[in-house]
Design a protein around this motif. Structure first.
Motif, PDB file in Angstrom:
ATOM      1  N   PHE A   1       4.791  -2.277   7.916  1.00 49.45           N
ATOM      2  CA  PHE A   1       3.842  -2.004   8.038  1.00 49.45           C
ATOM      3  C   PHE A   1       2.829  -2.849   8.745  1.00 49.45           C
ATOM      4  CE2 PHE A   1       7.324   0.707   6.075  1.00 49.45           C
ATOM      5  CZ  PHE A   1       7.520   1.713   6.956  1.00 49.45           C
ATOM      6  N   GLY A   2       2.595  -4.320   8.273  1.00 53.08           N
ATOM      7  CA  GLY A   2       1.643  -5.001   8.245  1.00 53.08           C
ATOM      8  C   GLY A   2       1.215  -4.713   6.504  1.00 53.08           C
ATOM      9  N   ILE A   3       1.979  -4.081   5.622  1.00 53.21           N
ATOM     10  CA  ILE A   3       0.847  -3.567   4.851  1.00 53.21           C
ATOM     11  C   ILE A   3       0.833  -4.605   3.435  1.00 53.21           C
ATOM     12  CG2 ILE A   3       0.220  -2.087   3.156  1.00 53.21           C
ATOM     13  CD1 ILE A   3       0.883  -0.081   4.958  1.00 53.21           C
ATOM     14  N   CYS A   4       0.096  -4.985   2.859  1.00 52.96           N
ATOM     15  CA  CYS A   4       0.080  -6.855   1.503  1.00 52.96           C
ATOM     16  C   CYS A   4       0.360  -5.299   0.971  1.00 52.96           C
ATOM     17  CB  CYS A   4      -0.698  -7.776   1.801  1.00 52.96           C
ATOM     18  SG  CYS A   4      -0.452  -8.160   0.743  1.00 52.96           S
TER      19      CYS A   4
ATOM     20  N   LYS B   1      -3.258  -4.986  -2.324  1.00 53.96           N
ATOM     21  CA  LYS B   1      -3.466  -3.777  -2.079  1.00 53.96           C
ATOM     22  C   LYS B   1      -4.354  -3.845  -4.096  1.00 53.96           C
ATOM     23  CE  LYS B   1      -2.553  -1.074   0.876  1.00 53.96           C
ATOM     24  NZ  LYS B   1      -3.837  -0.576   1.561  1.00 53.96           N
ATOM     25  N   VAL B   2      -3.004  -4.303  -4.620  1.00 55.62           N
ATOM     26  CA  VAL B   2      -3.293  -5.516  -6.204  1.00 55.62           C
ATOM     27  C   VAL B   2      -4.672  -5.541  -6.397  1.00 55.62           C
ATOM     28  CG1 VAL B   2      -2.040  -6.276  -8.527  1.00 55.62           C
ATOM     29  CG2 VAL B   2      -0.991  -4.419  -6.529  1.00 55.62           C
ATOM     30  N   TYR B   3      -4.385  -7.317  -5.829  1.00 56.05           N
ATOM     31  CA  TYR B   3      -5.536  -8.250  -5.755  1.00 56.05           C
ATOM     32  C   TYR B   3      -7.028  -7.649  -6.519  1.00 56.05           C
ATOM     33  CZ  TYR B   3      -9.254 -11.941  -4.463  1.00 56.05           C
ATOM     34  OH  TYR B   3     -10.001 -12.430  -4.574  1.00 56.05           O
ATOM     35  N   SER B   4      -7.025  -6.778  -4.997  1.00 56.57           N
ATOM     36  CA  SER B   4      -8.777  -5.375  -5.425  1.00 56.57           C
ATOM     37  C   SER B   4      -8.282  -4.386  -6.106  1.00 56.57           C
ATOM     38  CB  SER B   4      -8.014  -5.091  -3.527  1.00 56.57           C
ATOM     39  OG  SER B   4      -7.598  -3.893  -3.321  1.00 56.57           O
ATOM     40  N   ILE B   5      -7.841  -4.214  -7.006  1.00 50.51           N
ATOM     41  CA  ILE B   5      -7.668  -3.326  -8.321  1.00 50.51           C
ATOM     42  C   ILE B   5      -7.741  -4.109  -9.103  1.00 50.51           C
ATOM     43  CG2 ILE B   5      -6.587  -1.627  -9.916  1.00 50.51           C
ATOM     44  CD1 ILE B   5      -4.577  -0.840  -7.450  1.00 50.51           C
ATOM     45  N   VAL B   6      -7.585  -5.238  -9.580  1.00 50.95           N
ATOM     46  CA  VAL B   6      -7.716  -6.374 -10.421  1.00 50.95           C
ATOM     47  C   VAL B   6      -8.803  -6.695 -10.836  1.00 50.95           C
ATOM     48  CG1 VAL B   6      -6.518  -8.516 -11.380  1.00 50.95           C
ATOM     49  CG2 VAL B   6      -4.824  -6.902 -10.455  1.00 50.95           C
ATOM     50  N   TYR B   7      -9.040  -7.443  -9.933  1.00 50.77           N
ATOM     51  CA  TYR B   7     -10.120  -8.460  -9.338  1.00 50.77           C
ATOM     52  C   TYR B   7     -11.597  -7.602  -8.860  1.00 50.77           C
ATOM     53  CZ  TYR B   7      -7.657 -12.357  -9.805  1.00 50.77           C
ATOM     54  OH  TYR B   7      -7.285 -13.665  -9.951  1.00 50.77           O
ATOM     55  N   LYS B   8     -11.630  -6.402  -8.604  1.00 53.97           N
ATOM     56  CA  LYS B   8     -12.729  -5.222  -8.186  1.00 53.97           C
ATOM     57  C   LYS B   8     -13.734  -5.726  -7.115  1.00 53.97           C
ATOM     58  CE  LYS B   8     -11.698  -2.736 -11.745  1.00 53.97           C
ATOM     59  NZ  LYS B   8     -10.949  -1.129 -12.067  1.00 53.97           N
ATOM     60  N   GLU B   9     -12.922  -6.212  -6.389  1.00 56.55           N
ATOM     61  CA  GLU B   9     -14.068  -7.278  -5.443  1.00 56.55           C
ATOM     62  C   GLU B   9     -13.258  -6.607  -3.890  1.00 56.55           C
ATOM     63  OE1 GLU B   9     -12.283 -11.571  -4.778  1.00 56.55           O
ATOM     64  OE2 GLU B   9     -13.867 -11.035  -6.466  1.00 56.55           O
ATOM     65  N   LYS B  10     -13.818  -7.044  -3.004  1.00 58.75           N
ATOM     66  CA  LYS B  10     -13.970  -6.291  -1.496  1.00 58.75           C
ATOM     67  C   LYS B  10     -12.305  -7.209  -1.104  1.00 58.75           C
ATOM     68  CE  LYS B  10     -15.613  -4.627   3.349  1.00 58.75           C
ATOM     69  NZ  LYS B  10     -16.374  -4.640   3.950  1.00 58.75           N
ATOM     70  N   VAL B  11     -11.478  -6.664  -0.198  1.00 57.78           N
ATOM     71  CA  VAL B  11     -10.717  -8.080   0.314  1.00 57.78           C
ATOM     72  C   VAL B  11     -11.329  -8.440   1.845  1.00 57.78           C
ATOM     73  CG1 VAL B  11      -8.748  -8.764   1.064  1.00 57.78           C
ATOM     74  CG2 VAL B  11      -9.290  -7.093  -0.679  1.00 57.78           C
ATOM     75  N   GLN B  12     -11.648  -9.572   1.947  1.00 59.39           N
ATOM     76  CA  GLN B  12     -11.693 -10.103   3.301  1.00 59.39           C
ATOM     77  C   GLN B  12     -10.464 -10.017   4.553  1.00 59.39           C
ATOM     78  OE1 GLN B  12     -14.866 -12.893   3.958  1.00 59.39           O
ATOM     79  NE2 GLN B  12     -14.942 -12.743   1.741  1.00 59.39           N
ATOM     80  N   TYR B  13     -10.534  -9.583   5.249  1.00 56.30           N
ATOM     81  CA  TYR B  13      -9.937  -9.725   6.676  1.00 56.30           C
ATOM     82  C   TYR B  13      -8.655  -9.264   6.391  1.00 56.30           C
ATOM     83  CZ  TYR B  13     -13.816 -13.252   8.276  1.00 56.30           C
ATOM     84  OH  TYR B  13     -14.938 -13.918   7.956  1.00 56.30           O
TER      85      TYR B  13
ATOM     86  N   ALA C   1      -6.696 -15.760   3.168  1.00 55.46           N
ATOM     87  CA  ALA C   1      -5.945 -16.363   2.381  1.00 55.46           C
ATOM     88  C   ALA C   1      -5.852 -16.191   1.064  1.00 55.46           C
ATOM     89  CB  ALA C   1      -5.735 -18.292   1.702  1.00 55.46           C
ATOM     90  N   ARG C   2      -6.843 -15.951   0.686  1.00 54.60           N
ATOM     91  CA  ARG C   2      -7.068 -15.708  -1.109  1.00 54.60           C
ATOM     92  C   ARG C   2      -6.923 -14.830  -1.762  1.00 54.60           C
ATOM     93  NH1 ARG C   2     -13.178 -14.816  -3.083  1.00 54.60           N
ATOM     94  NH2 ARG C   2     -12.985 -16.771  -1.902  1.00 54.60           N
ATOM     95  N   GLN C   3      -6.041 -12.947  -1.351  1.00 58.47           N
ATOM     96  CA  GLN C   3      -5.675 -12.100  -1.531  1.00 58.47           C
ATOM     97  C   GLN C   3      -3.979 -12.366  -1.111  1.00 58.47           C
ATOM     98  OE1 GLN C   3      -7.808 -11.608   0.908  1.00 58.47           O
ATOM     99  NE2 GLN C   3      -7.064 -10.014   2.466  1.00 58.47           N
ATOM    100  N   LYS C   4      -4.225 -13.211  -0.250  1.00 56.86           N
ATOM    101  CA  LYS C   4      -1.923 -13.592  -0.081  1.00 56.86           C
ATOM    102  C   LYS C   4      -2.131 -14.426  -0.884  1.00 56.86           C
ATOM    103  CE  LYS C   4      -0.924 -11.364   3.321  1.00 56.86           C
ATOM    104  NZ  LYS C   4       0.210 -10.435   3.532  1.00 56.86           N
ATOM    105  N   ARG C   5      -2.540 -15.512  -1.577  1.00 62.34           N
ATOM    106  CA  ARG C   5      -2.130 -16.204  -2.888  1.00 62.34           C
ATOM    107  C   ARG C   5      -1.974 -15.260  -4.027  1.00 62.34           C
ATOM    108  NH1 ARG C   5      -4.629 -21.713  -4.139  1.00 62.34           N
ATOM    109  NH2 ARG C   5      -2.670 -23.026  -6.137  1.00 62.34           N
ATOM    110  N   PHE C   6      -2.681 -14.126  -4.465  1.00 60.66           N
ATOM    111  CA  PHE C   6      -2.689 -13.283  -5.428  1.00 60.66           C
ATOM    112  C   PHE C   6      -0.759 -12.795  -5.507  1.00 60.66           C
ATOM    113  CE2 PHE C   6      -2.633  -9.347  -6.906  1.00 60.66           C
ATOM    114  CZ  PHE C   6      -3.268  -9.574  -8.260  1.00 60.66           C
ATOM    115  N   ALA C   7      -0.730 -12.441  -4.250  1.00 60.82           N
ATOM    116  CA  ALA C   7       0.607 -11.491  -3.824  1.00 60.82           C
ATOM    117  C   ALA C   7       1.305 -12.605  -3.089  1.00 60.82           C
ATOM    118  CB  ALA C   7       0.550 -11.028  -2.239  1.00 60.82           C
ATOM    119  N   TRP C   8       1.404 -13.921  -3.256  1.00 63.65           N
ATOM    120  CA  TRP C   8       3.305 -14.740  -3.272  1.00 63.65           C
ATOM    121  C   TRP C   8       2.942 -15.050  -4.682  1.00 63.65           C
ATOM    122  CZ3 TRP C   8       1.228 -17.674   1.512  1.00 63.65           C
ATOM    123  CH2 TRP C   8       1.157 -17.042   2.911  1.00 63.65           C
TER     124      TRP C   8
END
Length: 220
Positions: A141-144, A148-160, A93-100
């Protein structure tokens, strides 16, 4: 009260809150179709009314997702009804919230310029195009892209992530692409150029009404 305003669901076997990727993709497909059709009405009919409705509803839907609870988002509820017989595919949910949040920002920008100021410009056009690209990649494609921007900004591995693309692993045989398959794709590109050269004049002709011709032939 806290559960009403929480973001994501607690599911056994997952150490963070998650969302159902299948209903998210269904919702993205609905919004892509709605916004794309609205843009086509602008291009061919110069009709801005549908896109104003689309932007207003899109912004409202994403505000509910981000600031209240995704389970109360109308489009996600519709998506849940559409895919209710499919096994859930959980995503963090964390990365989805950032995307939204990105979605809220883009739609708010369009709302201000196109709805409140009643104006259009390259800013609204480019912003809307970015939204469509995000929705298209999610739905098809099921690609969010926002994730991907979230992982670049926060420099942490995205889960699930959908399809477990967050985990580095070797591809299975069914996922690998051979040289012949790549040549087939290149062949398709060459085939398109051949068709364009051979049939361009034919394709430019206005189609005629088949049944009107049939009636005229019968009358003779």
């Amino acid at each position: 009260m806290n559960r009403a305003f929480q973001f994501g669901e607690n599911v056994n076997g997952y150490n963070i809150r998650v969302l159902n990727e299948r209903e998210i993709r269904a919702s993205a497909g609905i919004w892509f179709l709605f916004i794309f059709m609205s843009l086509m009405l602008i291009v061919f009919k110069q009709n801005f009314i549908p896109v104003k409705y689309a932007i207003t509803l899109f912004l409202t839907d994403f505000i509910i997702r981000v600031f209240i609870n995704p389970k109360f988002s109308p489009s996600l509820i519709i998506g849940r009804l559409i895919v209710r017989n499919q096994t859930p595919e959980y995503v963090g949910a964390r990365q989805k919230r950032f995307a939204w949040i990105i979605g809220v920002s883009l739609s708010a920008l369009m709302f201000v310029f196109l709805v409140l100021m009643n104006s259009f410009s390259p800013i609204t056009g480019i912003t809307c195009l970015i939204c469509l690209i995000f929705l298209f990649f999610e739905a098809c494609f099921g690609i969010c892209l926002g994730c991907k921007v979230y992982s670049i900004v926060y420099k942490e591995k995205v889960q699930y992530c959908p399809g477990e693309i967050c985990d580095s692993k070797s591809k299975q045989d069914i996922q690998k692409t051979s040289g012949i398959q790549l040549l087939i794709v290149l062949g398709l590109v060459a085939y398109i150029f051949v068709i364009a050269n051979l049939f361009n004049n034919q394709f430019r002709k206005e189609p005629h009404a088949l049944f009107n011709i049939s009636r005229k032939t019968a009358a003779k």
